[in-house]
Design an enzyme around this catalytic site. Sequence first.
Site, PDB file in Angstrom:
ATOM      1  N   ASP A 139       0.841  -1.189   0.000  1.00 41.94           N
ATOM      2  CA  ASP A 139       0.000   0.000   0.000  1.00 41.94           C
ATOM      3  C   ASP A 139       0.884   1.250   0.000  1.00 41.94           C
ATOM      4  O   ASP A 139       0.711   2.152   0.814  1.00 41.94           O
ATOM      5  CB  ASP A 139      -0.935  -0.008   1.220  1.00 41.94           C
ATOM      6  N   LEU A 140       1.841   1.261  -0.919  1.00 37.96           N
ATOM      7  CA  LEU A 140       2.698   2.444  -1.026  1.00 37.96           C
ATOM      8  C   LEU A 140       1.915   3.544  -1.718  1.00 37.96           C
ATOM      9  O   LEU A 140       1.209   3.302  -2.696  1.00 37.96           O
ATOM     10  CB  LEU A 140       3.968   2.132  -1.815  1.00 37.96           C
ATOM     11  N   GLU A 141       2.055   4.757  -1.218  1.00 34.37           N
ATOM     12  CA  GLU A 141       1.331   5.890  -1.769  1.00 34.37           C
ATOM     13  C   GLU A 141       2.285   7.050  -1.983  1.00 34.37           C
ATOM     14  O   GLU A 141       3.358   7.124  -1.386  1.00 34.37           O
ATOM     15  CB  GLU A 141       0.200   6.306  -0.820  1.00 34.37           C
ATOM     16  N   GLN A 142       1.883   7.944  -2.856  1.00 33.89           N
ATOM     17  CA  GLN A 142       2.571   9.197  -3.120  1.00 33.89           C
ATOM     18  C   GLN A 142       4.040   8.948  -3.474  1.00 33.89           C
ATOM     19  O   GLN A 142       4.343   8.081  -4.277  1.00 33.89           O
ATOM     20  CB  GLN A 142       2.374  10.140  -1.941  1.00 33.89           C
TER      21      GLN A 142
END
Length: 176
Positions: A139-142
Site C-alpha cells: 500500500d505504497l502511496e505518493q
Amino acid sequence: SISYQLAASEMPDKKNKKIVMGFWHNWAEGEWSGSGFQLGFFKNLALTEIPEQYNVIAVAFMKVATGSSDPIPTFKPYNETDEEFRRQVGVLNAQGRAVLISLGGADAHIELANSDEDALVERIIFLVETYGFDGLDIDLEQTAITAKDNQTVIPAALKRVRSYYRDQGKHFIISM
C-alpha cells in the site's frame, strides 16, 4: 480444542477463491479525526470481531517506527500483546481467513536502499513468525512508490519471502 497459536502458523490458500478484503486499523478510534467513512469515525474492533464475509484482512500498517533511524518498516499492535494478536490471527486462520500485513499507508514514507533488501526479508519473516501473518499487502502511496530503490528492493524481498514459505509448503500471499 483448537490451538489458535498453532493455527496462526497456517497460511490459508486463497488461489481460485473469491476474495472480500478489508482493512483493520492499528490505531484507536478518534486518533485521526474524520478518518472513517464520510469523515466519520470507525469502531475499534478486535480482529476476531471482523465480519466473517471478509476472508482476507489487511492489517494497516507496516511502516517505519516514529522517531526511528531504522529505515526498515515494522509493526507492533497498538492495543494487544504479541501473543493475543497472534491468537486472534489464529482464530481467523482456523476459519479459513487470511490476515496480511499492509506495507505503507498514506502517512508512511518508505524509502529503502538496495543494501536494505536482506533486512527487509528478515523483518517480514520476523513479523510473519511473531504475529502469524499470511502475506503482505503493498500500500505504497505518493512519493513512497518511487522513493530511492523501493521499486527493486520490495519486489526482490517479497520474491525471497514467498520462496522461503513455498519451501515449507505454505502459500505466502502478496496483494496490492
